[in-house]
Design an enzyme around this catalytic site. Structure first.
Site, PDB file in Angstrom:
ATOM      1  N   GLY A  63      63.809  90.293 -42.488  1.00 25.65           N
ATOM      2  CA  GLY A  63      63.844  89.679 -41.158  1.00 25.65           C
ATOM      3  C   GLY A  63      62.959  88.436 -41.170  1.00 25.65           C
ATOM      4  O   GLY A  63      62.671  87.866 -42.225  1.00 25.65           O
ATOM      5  N   ARG A  64      62.520  88.042 -39.960  1.00 24.73           N
ATOM      6  CA  ARG A  64      61.710  86.822 -39.864  1.00 24.73           C
ATOM      7  C   ARG A  64      60.484  86.870 -40.769  1.00 24.73           C
ATOM      8  O   ARG A  64      60.192  85.920 -41.505  1.00 24.73           O
ATOM      9  CB  ARG A  64      61.261  86.607 -38.410  1.00 24.73           C
ATOM     10  CG  ARG A  64      62.318  86.028 -37.497  1.00 24.73           C
ATOM     11  CD  ARG A  64      61.790  85.957 -36.066  1.00 24.73           C
ATOM     12  NE  ARG A  64      61.643  87.309 -35.550  1.00 24.73           N
ATOM     13  CZ  ARG A  64      62.488  87.877 -34.693  1.00 24.73           C
ATOM     14  NH1 ARG A  64      63.480  87.190 -34.194  1.00 24.73           N
ATOM     15  NH2 ARG A  64      62.305  89.128 -34.299  1.00 24.73           N
ATOM     16  N   ILE A  65      59.742  87.993 -40.721  1.00 23.42           N
ATOM     17  CA  ILE A  65      58.485  88.057 -41.489  1.00 23.42           C
ATOM     18  C   ILE A  65      58.800  88.201 -42.986  1.00 23.42           C
ATOM     19  O   ILE A  65      58.175  87.535 -43.817  1.00 23.42           O
ATOM     20  CB  ILE A  65      57.581  89.184 -40.956  1.00 23.42           C
ATOM     21  CG1 ILE A  65      57.206  88.890 -39.493  1.00 23.42           C
ATOM     22  CG2 ILE A  65      56.323  89.315 -41.801  1.00 23.42           C
ATOM     23  CD1 ILE A  65      56.502  90.034 -38.758  1.00 23.42           C
TER      24      ILE A  65
ATOM     25  N   THR B 236      52.215  95.710 -43.886  1.00 24.11           N
ATOM     26  CA  THR B 236      51.700  95.062 -42.673  1.00 24.11           C
ATOM     27  C   THR B 236      52.661  95.330 -41.504  1.00 24.11           C
ATOM     28  O   THR B 236      52.632  94.607 -40.513  1.00 24.11           O
ATOM     29  CB  THR B 236      51.539  93.538 -42.864  1.00 24.11           C
ATOM     30  OG1 THR B 236      52.802  92.987 -43.260  1.00 24.11           O
ATOM     31  CG2 THR B 236      50.495  93.195 -43.899  1.00 24.11           C
TER      32      THR B 236
ATOM     33  N   ARG C 223      54.338  98.948 -39.963  1.00 23.90           N
ATOM     34  CA  ARG C 223      53.850 100.064 -39.154  1.00 23.90           C
ATOM     35  C   ARG C 223      53.410 101.185 -40.091  1.00 23.90           C
ATOM     36  O   ARG C 223      54.085 101.478 -41.086  1.00 23.90           O
ATOM     37  CB  ARG C 223      54.951 100.593 -38.216  1.00 23.90           C
ATOM     38  CG  ARG C 223      55.221  99.715 -36.995  1.00 23.90           C
ATOM     39  CD  ARG C 223      54.052  99.689 -36.010  1.00 23.90           C
ATOM     40  NE  ARG C 223      54.317  98.884 -34.828  1.00 23.90           N
ATOM     41  CZ  ARG C 223      54.055  97.574 -34.706  1.00 23.90           C
ATOM     42  NH1 ARG C 223      53.490  96.919 -35.705  1.00 23.90           N
ATOM     43  NH2 ARG C 223      54.313  96.942 -33.586  1.00 23.90           N
TER      44      ARG C 223
ATOM     45  N   GLU D 119      46.574 105.318 -35.932  1.00 23.20           N
ATOM     46  CA  GLU D 119      45.656 104.187 -35.788  1.00 23.20           C
ATOM     47  C   GLU D 119      44.724 104.475 -34.629  1.00 23.20           C
ATOM     48  O   GLU D 119      45.202 104.895 -33.580  1.00 23.20           O
ATOM     49  CB  GLU D 119      46.430 102.893 -35.517  1.00 23.20           C
ATOM     50  CG  GLU D 119      47.043 102.354 -36.780  1.00 23.20           C
ATOM     51  CD  GLU D 119      47.724 101.004 -36.618  1.00 23.20           C
ATOM     52  OE1 GLU D 119      47.547 100.352 -35.564  1.00 23.20           O
ATOM     53  OE2 GLU D 119      48.430 100.606 -37.543  1.00 23.20           O
TER      54      GLU D 119
ATOM     55  N   HIS E 134      44.826  96.430 -38.524  1.00 23.90           N
ATOM     56  CA  HIS E 134      46.012  95.933 -37.811  1.00 23.90           C
ATOM     57  C   HIS E 134      45.750  94.533 -37.229  1.00 23.90           C
ATOM     58  O   HIS E 134      45.768  94.333 -36.008  1.00 23.90           O
ATOM     59  CB  HIS E 134      46.457  96.914 -36.714  1.00 23.90           C
ATOM     60  CG  HIS E 134      47.910  96.765 -36.359  1.00 23.90           C
ATOM     61  ND1 HIS E 134      48.708  97.819 -35.968  1.00 23.90           N
ATOM     62  CD2 HIS E 134      48.716  95.670 -36.331  1.00 23.90           C
ATOM     63  CE1 HIS E 134      49.935  97.380 -35.719  1.00 23.90           C
ATOM     64  NE2 HIS E 134      49.962  96.075 -35.933  1.00 23.90           N
TER      65      HIS E 134
HETATM   66  C1  GLV Z   1      52.127  93.804 -34.315  1.00 21.47           C
HETATM   67  O1  GLV Z   1      52.054  94.721 -35.064  1.00 21.47           O
HETATM   68  C2  GLV Z   1      53.304  93.423 -33.616  1.00 21.47           C
HETATM   69  O2  GLV Z   1      54.287  94.185 -33.617  1.00 21.47           O
HETATM   70  O3  GLV Z   1      53.307  92.346 -33.014  1.00 21.47           O
END
Ligand code: GLV
Length: 323
Positions: free
Chosen positions: A153-155, A234, A236, A265, A284
């Site tokens: 996806g974007r990230i 990074t 979930r 968390e 996080h």
């Molecule tokens: C952070 O974890 C988000 O989903 O923006």
């Protein structure tokens, strides 16, 4: 009178909201307990929430005046979207503005794990640095190594762009194969999950948490990975089974991991994960840059205002509500 609830201090100007409504900002550093949300929600027209708030079906049903839920995050697994949709409540989120910040943190963790930076810092501060040593804290090269991206996806795409600059081979997997033009621009190859696990030197997770991705990484997946492999998460915490991660790192089934997210968390101080030398954990902070958090807050406020005015949210998770 219109009432808004913001579940934490955002450090941003709220005058655009105050012009429209009374604004109740939860002032504690800790999130409002669920019982407090239950007490407040019946009187709330618009909710601006964070990923630490459980916005479940019961709460959504109690929010009799609720017209909009605006989450200041891109992920929204803490919100029962189906329940909101069933009530016709649009849910907003903050995609795009945090892509580079999250990819940057992913990259920082990847390099920190590859080159044992946190271990090196601990080593130095504890007075163990006696001399230059040929075999001291040897890590892994990035150039020429294979990076496996779970979720393009974007990230995931932003991470691929960084990997191109580091001259890595890039594999990806996901539910769908991407557009060939995108694959070519990013220099990435689509493979199935098993091949990604078996052949990647570094694996990085960029998929949302859902019933399908819950514990996507467990004993069987770690067994398929190389003993030199490094896992980065990074996304979930619950995408990785923490007990299986502990076993894999403790037995050197994989070389190292670096995670910005845990399950639960915050991580319990009693978690055995905290004893591992080959694990880096950050709290996080994927989107935690000054500029990015400002943009996220502005986007969450824009979604909230649109929802209050009955306009379409600029960034809506459940556009079905407009059908
Ligand atoms: C952070 O974890 C988000 O989903 O923006």
């Amino acid at each position: 009178m219109t009432h808004l609830l913001i579940t934490r201090q955002l450090g941003t100007d709220l005058s655009s909201l105050e012009a429209l409504a009374t604004v109740d900002v939860w002032a504690d550093r800790q999130p409002p307990p669920y019982e407090i949300l239950q007490q407040k929600i019946p009187h709330v027209d618009g909710l601006l929430c964070l990923l630490t708030d459980r916005i479940d079906q019961a709460l959504i049903h109690t929010g009799r005046s609720l017209k909009v839920i605006s989450q200041m995050a891109v992920g929204y697994d803490n919100i029962d979207i189906a329940a909101a949709t069933a009530r016709g409540i649009p849910v907003g989120h903050t995609p795009g503005v945090l892509t580079n910040a999250t990819a940057d943190l992913t990259w920082a963790l990847l390099m920190a794990a590859a080159r044992r930076i946190v271990e090196g810092d601990r080593f130095t501060r504890s007075g163990q640095w006696q001399t230059w040593e040929p075999n001291l804290l040897l890590g892994a090269d990035m150039a020429g190594a294979t990076l496996g991206i779970v979720g393009l996806g974007r990230i995931g795409q932003a991470v691929a762009r960084r990997a191109q600059g580091f001259e890595m081979q890039i594999l990806y997997t996901g539910r769908h194969r991407g557009d060939p033009a995108l694959e070519q621009a990013l220099g990435v190859e689509f493979v199935d999950f098993d091949r990604l696990l078996a052949t990647s030197d570094f694996i990085t997770i960029h998929t949302p948490l859902s019933p399908e991705t819950h514990h996507l990484f467990s004993d069987r997946q770690f067994e398929q990975m190389q003993s030199t492999a490094v896992l980065i998460n990074t996304a979930r915490g619950a995408i990785v089974d923490p007990e299986a991660l502990y076993r894999a790192l403790q037995n050197h089934q994989i070389a190292a991991a670096a995670i910005d997210v845990t399950d639960p968390e915050p991580i319990s101080m009693a978690s055995p994960l905290l004893e591992l030398e080959n694990l880096i954990i950050t709290p996080h902070i994927g989107s935690a840059s000054v500029q990015t958090r400002q943009k996220m807050a502005a986007m969450a406020i824009a979604n909230l205002i649109a929802g209050l005015k009955g306009e379409r949210l600029p960034y809506c998770v459940n556009p079905e509500v407009y059908a």
